[in-house]
Scaffold this active site. Structure first.
Site, short mmCIF file in Angstrom:
data_model
loop_
_atom_site.label_atom_id
_atom_site.label_comp_id
_atom_site.label_asym_id
_atom_site.label_seq_id
_atom_site.Cartn_x
_atom_site.Cartn_y
_atom_site.Cartn_z
CE LYS A 122 -3.87 1.88 2.73
NZ LYS A 122 -4.68 1.67 3.96
CB SER A 156 -8.09 3.25 2.86
OG SER A 156 -7.25 2.68 3.85
CB SER A 212 -8.35 0.50 5.73
OG SER A 212 -9.11 1.64 5.51
N1 GLN Z 1 -13.25 3.76 6.35
C1 GLN Z 1 -12.61 4.21 7.56
C2 GLN Z 1 -12.28 5.68 7.45
O1 GLN Z 1 -12.53 6.24 6.42
C3 GLN Z 1 -11.41 3.38 7.84
C4 GLN Z 1 -10.22 3.75 7.08
C5 GLN Z 1 -9.04 2.94 7.49
O2 GLN Z 1 -9.17 1.93 8.16
N2 GLN Z 1 -7.87 3.45 7.14
O3 GLN Z 1 -11.80 6.26 8.38
#
Ligand code: GLN
Length: 494
Positions: free
Chosen positions: A78, A158, A182
């Site tokens: 990532k 994400s 994410s």
């Molecule tokens: N969807 C969550 C957010 O937007 C989690 C994102 C993540 O785990 N990095 O904060």
């Protein structure tokens, strides 16, 4: 060569050991698959030269008879992990041109184990999102399509590029980060396995910070075994991260005994949320039946604070983000837009560098930390966080694991929820709790929706009990027998 990309990581490792193919051949097969999958926008940066160099070194080590545990295994990273000498963007314009002079601890450990870097995957900007559509580099598309519907779907987020790359057979494994879901939510959307280990298990050093008390690096892979292999290589104490746990790391693969007799599996009543699609509830019931048939015992439990977890997360995460992102000022990293004064330069740089979702988080975070609102919002959210953790602690006096769905829906179409932040935030309803409490949690592909899309089930364990999580997850995986392939693999069409 295409069959090489269909192997699991464990199978590829065995093939390399038996010298059926070389690390170079394996890497070349993945580089070709990445080129074919370009329309899915999986990678922000591909690193073919680096990959081939690394593969060559792996082959030499093997020739000398001194291979490393992951020697020759091509993986995707990532674009939130700093990689020395390789562009690292966090999918944000503000990090334009940022080439770190250091390597994150987690990626360093992987290279020291012999893994090969294929490239840096797309994600939501600064990991803020559930769809990989907030990236400055455009959305990642899923390899999956609904039956009879050709609209492109999100990969989840994400860590969407990492999950979709595995589903599209463009990487053998990948790493991501999970702050509110994410790793697990994109794993669920893409039909792959993803585990968020305990907080402190994997070092955050060299990972672009979103919300430091919630950020968890972890692996995504085709199978539970593959995820166990990757986590063993990534985990471990790191003196450079003060929140890293000074605990020994087990061989997680060795924990996969297939034996779960007598394990108590908690089924939390509060995860039966209103409007949950019937097919998700049905899959959850199947999960309970599969684990029970394997000798575990399902136990009804209550986690009463669950409904407050999501609002608390969406206060704490933006609060930490607003503070972490203060460093992007046009001076130290990436983008700089000149202005008439220093203040104007800051403002112009941040306005041009951050996308809409990141700006929203910075505004919310600044608001909840400001004098007068700090106690009303931030402190209250911290108290809720402590209560969420207490719910889990009480439950784990009675049970060994907790089984829930991973996400309240299958993947949605690109653009479907983008203009409604609350609908997007609701994706995380089942995942944020384990982040708030720092507990290990895995998503295992368990079935298909009526539209033919993958659905995952989640197992949450006690802190640092990843071995139990993996052990039960492998049993769940075997019982679910998820062997469906995404449309992209058959058609090659995005
Ligand atoms: N969807 C969550 C957010 O937007 C989690 C994102 C993540 O785990 N990095 O904060």
């Amino acid at each position: 060569m295409s069959s090489l990309t269909a192997l699991t990581l464990a199978e590829a490792r065995a093939g390399l050991e038996r010298k059926e193919f070389s690390a170079r051949e394996l890497t070349e097969a993945f580089l070709a698959a990445m080129a074919k999958a370009r329309p899915l926008n999986l990678f922000i940066t591909e690193t073919p030269e680096r990959a081939l160099q690394m593969a060559q070194a792996c082959d030499e080590r093997r020739r000398r008879g001194a291979p490393l545990p992951l020697d020759g295994i091509p993986i995707a990273v990532k674009d939130l992990f700093c990689t020395k000498g390789i562009l690292t963007t966090a999918a944000s314009r503000i990090l334009e041109g940022f080439t770190p002079s250091y390597e994150s601890t987690v990626t360093e450990k992987l290279w020291q184990s012999g893994a090969v870097l294929l490239g840096k995957t797309n994600c939501d900007e600064f990991a803020m999102g559930s769809s990989t559509t907030t990236s400055h580099f455009g959305p990642t598309l899923s390899a999956w399509r609904r039956a009879g519907d050709n609209r492109p779907l999100v990969a989840g987020g994400s860590s969407g590029g990492s999950a979709a790359a595995i589903a599209a057979h463009a990487a053998l494994g990948a790493i991501g980060t999970d702050t509110g879901g994410s790793i697990r939510q994109p794993a669920s959307f893409c039909g792959v396995v993803g585990i968020k280990p305990s907080y402190g298990r994997c070092s955050r050093w060299g990972v672009v910070a979103f919300a430091s008390s919630l950020d968890h690096p972890g692996p995504l892979a085709k199978t539970v075994r593959d995820a166990a292999i990757l986590l063993s290589a990534m985990a471990g104490h790191d003196p450079k991260d003060s929140t890293s746990a000074p605990l020994p790391v087990a061989d997680f693969e060795a924990a996969l005994t297939g034996e779960i007799k007598g394990l108590k599996i908690g089924i939390p009543a509060e995860y039966r949320v209103p409007d949950m699609p019937a097919e998700i509830d049905a899959l959850w019931q199947s999960g309970i039946a599969w684990l029970s048939e394997a000798g575990a015992e399902a136990v009804e439990i209550s986690l009463p604070m669950t409904r407050y977890a999501l609002p608390a997360y969406y206060i704490i995460a933006p609060a930490e983000a607003s503070s972490n992102l203060a460093r992007y000022d046009g001076v130290r990293f990436g983008l700089r837009v000149e202005g008439g004064s220093v203040d104007e330069m800051y403002e112009l740089t941040r306005a041009a560098g951050f996308g809409a979702e990141v700006r929203r988080r910075v505004l919310i975070g600044t608001y909840v930390l400001s004098a007068g609102y700090y106690e009303a919002y931030y402190l209250k959210a911290q108290r809720v966080r402590a209560l969420v953790a207490r719910d889990f602690a009480k439950a784990f006096e009675k049970v060994d694991l907790i089984l829930t769905p991973t996400a309240p829906s299958p993947a949605f179409a690109v653009g479907e929820k983008s203009d409604d932040p609350i609908a997007m935030y609701l994706n995380d309803v089942f995942t944020v709790t384990a982040d708030l409490a720092g507990l290990p949690a895995i998503s295992v592909p368990a079935g298909l929706s009526a539209e033919g899309l993958p659905l995952g089930l989640q197992l949450i364990g006690r802190a640092f009990a990843e071995e139990t999580v993996f052990r039960a997850a492998e049993v769940l995986e075997a019982a679910a027998g998820f062997h469906h392939a995404p449309a992209f693999l058959a058609s090659g069409e995005p």
